[in-house]
Design an enzyme around this catalytic site. Structure first.
Site, PDB file in Angstrom:
ATOM      1  N   GLN A  78       8.479  -9.377 -31.474  1.00  0.00           N
ATOM      2  CA  GLN A  78       7.732  -8.111 -31.593  1.00  0.00           C
ATOM      3  C   GLN A  78       8.117  -7.155 -30.453  1.00  0.00           C
ATOM      4  OE1 GLN A  78       5.813  -6.670 -33.841  1.00  0.00           O
ATOM      5  NE2 GLN A  78       5.919  -8.379 -35.276  1.00  0.00           N
ATOM      6  N   SER A  79       9.390  -7.078 -30.129  1.00  0.00           N
ATOM      7  CA  SER A  79       9.841  -6.204 -29.035  1.00  0.00           C
ATOM      8  C   SER A  79       9.670  -4.717 -29.376  1.00  0.00           C
ATOM      9  CB  SER A  79      11.320  -6.494 -28.757  1.00  0.00           C
ATOM     10  OG  SER A  79      11.876  -5.475 -27.948  1.00  0.00           O
ATOM     11  N   ASN A  80       8.951  -4.017 -28.515  1.00  0.00           N
ATOM     12  CA  ASN A  80       8.842  -2.556 -28.670  1.00  0.00           C
ATOM     13  C   ASN A  80      10.143  -1.883 -28.281  1.00  0.00           C
ATOM     14  OD1 ASN A  80       5.914  -2.499 -29.232  1.00  0.00           O
ATOM     15  ND2 ASN A  80       5.791  -3.343 -27.166  1.00  0.00           N
TER      16      ASN A  80
ATOM     17  N   ALA B 273      11.864 -10.125 -27.484  1.00  0.00           N
ATOM     18  CA  ALA B 273      11.012 -11.030 -28.259  1.00  0.00           C
ATOM     19  C   ALA B 273      10.900 -10.481 -29.683  1.00  0.00           C
ATOM     20  CB  ALA B 273       9.634 -11.122 -27.613  1.00  0.00           C
TER      21      ALA B 273
ATOM     22  N   ALA C 198      13.141  -3.038 -28.698  1.00  0.00           N
ATOM     23  CA  ALA C 198      14.094  -3.138 -29.807  1.00  0.00           C
ATOM     24  C   ALA C 198      13.808  -2.050 -30.843  1.00  0.00           C
ATOM     25  CB  ALA C 198      14.000  -4.524 -30.443  1.00  0.00           C
TER      26      ALA C 198
END
Ligand SMILES: Cc1ncc(COP(=O)(O)O)c(C=O)c1O
Length: 334
Positions: free
Chosen positions: A74-76, A72, A78
């Site tokens: 706001q992927s942590n 997503a 990533a």
């Protein structure tokens, strides 16, 4: 269990602390501790650091020079993948799907997105509903066409290799509990792509620890969440040479705290984030640990943890708070 048989890079700050949450325990009337996996290091820390120790080692074994992953906006996951790629001198391509429909500037550009770019990753954005596995395959083909060597990390790093990071966490937790003379009843963790809960359950079951795991779901209904975690825990136990070690009954998820959907704020999440910030001086996050803690708080209020010792696994994500400032209203104090 022979975890040492698997290639692993050592960059996590381990063991992470296991600490009492004294003020929260008093507030809820439940003995609650916190396992600080938000302190694993690597770009503000979080659960992906443990998974990436094994995944990045596998990528290097396969002579990859580019890490590709998706998540997503706001992927942590990533953000942490971008950080380890930077550390290893690899390229990193991140595919971000618009899973929440939130187009506020802070959500689109701040928090984890800002950090992805700071670590030197390239970002491509995709509309909701895109087949992200296919998008990853296409991105990998493009890397190959340019002469690069891609390594795909599926969303959340939730493969059996990635889940080994949470088998390692299970070992660590059991050692810490033994050293502290602590009998843990249940570990409560947010559960999404499932590698955290799957690895924990596999490790704790192989060790016959007697410690239960309760996953608080953040995206899909209970049956779907439990089925995918069970499948992953089973494959992880197989990989470790312990087929059949995980009973289906050991995989338990409660998905009553998702709200309107993945990444969409709930009042329980806001209450939980504020409660941890104000009672304990600890930052949790709006998408995972905030909803996980909302579940813990609600279940504690309903008496589910009476006379139990609970460990909340803090899986990180506080960088995401800066993508969600609109969810919080500080009224006159602002
Ligand atoms: C902060 C945080 N907590 C929990 C999770 C859930 O972990 P898993 O995807 O392994 O279920 C994630 C996943 O991205 C996360 O970023």
């Amino acid at each position: 269990m022979q975890l040492a048989r698997f290639p692993r890079l050592r960059f996590a700050h381990l063991p992470t602390p296991l600490e009492p949450l004294e003020n929260l325990s008093k507030h809820l009337g439940v003995r609650t501790l916190i396992k600080r996996d938000d302190c694993t290091g690597l770009s503000t820390g979080g659960n992906k650091t443990r998974k990436l120790e094994f995944l990045a080692a596998d990528a290097l074994d396969k002579k990859a020079d580019t890490l590709l992953t998706q998540g997503a906006v706001q992927s942590n996951h990533a953000r942490q993948t971008a950080a380890i790629a930077a550390r290893l001198g690899m390229r990193c391509e991140i595919l971000l799907e618009d899973r929440t429909g939130n187009h506020a500037p802070d959500y689109m550009h701040s928090g984890n997105v800002f950090l992805d770019l700071l670590h030197g990753a390239s970002i491509a954005r995709f509309p909701a509903g895109t087949d992200m596995s296919q998008a990853l395959d296409e991105a990998a083909a493009n890397v190959r066409a340019r002469g690069g060597r891609p390594y795909i990390i599926p969303g959340g790093g939730s493969t059996p290799i990635g889940a080994l990071g949470y088998v390692n966490c299970a070992l660590e937790l059991v050692h810490q509990a033994t050293a502290m003379g602590l009998a843990i009843d249940t570990v409560v963790t947010a559960t999404g792509s499932g590698g955290t809960q799957g690895g924990l359950v596999a490790g704790l079951e192989i060790l016959r620890s007697g410690i239960g795991v309760l996953g608080i779901g953040v995206r899909v209904p209970r049956q779907q969440q439990e089925d995918s975690v069970f499948a992953l825990a089973t494959k992880t136990a197989d990989l470790l040479g312990h087929p059949g070690a995980v009973a289906r009954s050991a995989v338990v998820a409660n998905c009553d705290y998702v709200g309107q959907g993945y990444g969409l704020p709930t009042s329980g999440m806001v209450e939980a984030v504020e409660m941890l910030a104000r009672l304990e001086g600890i930052l949790i996050d709006p998408v995972y640990t905030g909803k996980g803690m909302a579940g813990l708080i609600d279940l504690a209020r309903k008496g589910q943890f009476k006379d139990k010792t609970i460990v909340f696994l803090h899986t990180g994500g506080s960088a995401g708070l800066f993508g969600y400032t609109g969810a919080f209203d500080f009224g006159a104090a602002a």
